[in-house]
Scaffold this active site. Structure first.
Site, PDB file in Angstrom:
ATOM      1  N   ASP A 106      46.546  58.265 -17.657  1.00 31.29           N
ATOM      2  CA  ASP A 106      47.439  58.795 -18.570  1.00 31.29           C
ATOM      3  C   ASP A 106      48.984  58.248 -18.189  1.00 31.29           C
ATOM      4  O   ASP A 106      49.112  57.821 -17.130  1.00 31.29           O
ATOM      5  CB  ASP A 106      47.633  59.979 -18.708  1.00 31.29           C
ATOM      6  CG  ASP A 106      46.138  60.595 -19.475  1.00 31.29           C
ATOM      7  OD1 ASP A 106      45.620  60.139 -19.848  1.00 31.29           O
ATOM      8  OD2 ASP A 106      45.979  61.926 -19.011  1.00 31.29           O
TER       9      ASP A 106
HETATM   10  N1  URA Z   1      42.339  63.057 -16.388  1.00 28.75           N
HETATM   11  C1  URA Z   1      43.605  63.184 -17.085  1.00 28.75           C
HETATM   12  O1  URA Z   1      43.885  64.222 -18.055  1.00 28.75           O
HETATM   13  N2  URA Z   1      44.625  62.156 -17.185  1.00 28.75           N
HETATM   14  C2  URA Z   1      44.445  60.970 -16.297  1.00 28.75           C
HETATM   15  O2  URA Z   1      45.140  60.204 -16.240  1.00 28.75           O
HETATM   16  C3  URA Z   1      43.203  60.833 -15.570  1.00 28.75           C
HETATM   17  C4  URA Z   1      42.030  61.906 -15.515  1.00 28.75           C
END
Ligand code: URA
Length: 238
Positions: A106
């Site tokens: 993310d």
């Molecule tokens: N899980 C999440 O919620 N975000 C990420 O970036 C990676 C794993």
């Protein structure tokens, strides 16, 4: 033996456009075994040809594998019209056409992100079937309850009914933990904690397989992964 046109070879290995490569070749900046060649369409064997550019020998690499310490605020994508992507952070000496991030972190997630131009490698890394462990450090906005490690181990059922594979939750304090997952569903860790009404304040990936983010790789920095380290992603050669 892989054969390639000289302009394609130069463009791949030195991250030039094909047209830049053609111009450079025509201007005599490229040599083959010490002899200047001016023909962009010349076919070479990429593994054995001794190609130099501006008198510097090119050491051929079929693919490139990069590890980044992804900073927050940068998009895990190859390109975006207006926003900064992880590919924008790759230094010129590691840049190649066709680079992409292996899976997605993310925008606000930090830590180990692999970047490559090898589609098969990327597929193997992210395929739930391969079960490559991804380890994250998590800081939550509330307290972890005693039953949660067991629930994670059984496989969390997300709000929309999606069943997650067994995961490991190791509390490190009341509100922080290490989480290991072997798949990469959209916002998976945030959604897993969301089931327990906990928000994720910080998410940082520390390892993929046996490949660990080096302590000295600063936020936003990249390094090339050696063949040895590459094997450690899978624990074996793929
Ligand atoms: N899980 C999440 O919620 N975000 C990420 O970036 C990676 C794993």
């Amino acid at each position: 033996m892989e054969k390639q046109r000289l302009d394609k070879f130069l463009s791949n290995q030195l991250n030039m456009t094909r047209s830049e490569a053609r111009t450079a070749i025509r201007r005599g900046r490229t040599s083959l075994s010490g002899v200047v060649v001016r023909e962009p369409a010349l076919i070479i064997d990429v593994e054995t040809a001794v190609v130099s550019f501006d008198d510097k020998q090119i050491s051929y690499k079929k693919n490139i594998y990069i590890m980044m310490n992804k900073p927050a605020g940068v998009l895990s994508a190859s390109n975006d019209k207006s926003r900064k992507t992880v590919i924008d952070l790759v230094p010129d000496n590691l840049k190649r056409p066709g680079l992409f991030p292996v899976g997605r972190l993310d925008k606000d997630t930090t830590g180990l992100l692999l970047i490559t131009d090898d589609g098969e490698f990327a597929h193997n890394c992210i395929s739930p079937k391969k079960g490559i462990a991804k380890v994250y450090e998590v800081l939550l906005d509330g307290e972890i309850t005693v039953d949660m490690p067991e629930k994670f181990q059984q496989g969390v059922v997300l709000h929309d009914g999606t069943i997650c594979k067994s995961a490991i939750l190791e509390p490190l304090g009341k509100t922080n933990a290490k989480v290991t997952i072997t798949e990469g569903k959209y916002h998976q860790i945030k959604r897993m904690f969301g089931v327990y009404n906990l928000g994720v304040n910080k998410l940082h990936r520390v390892s993929v397989g046996a490949l660990v983010l080096p302590q000295d790789l600063k936020s936003g920095e990249c390094c090339e992964i050696s063949a040895q380290e590459l094997k450690s992603v899978f624990g074996k050669e793929i």
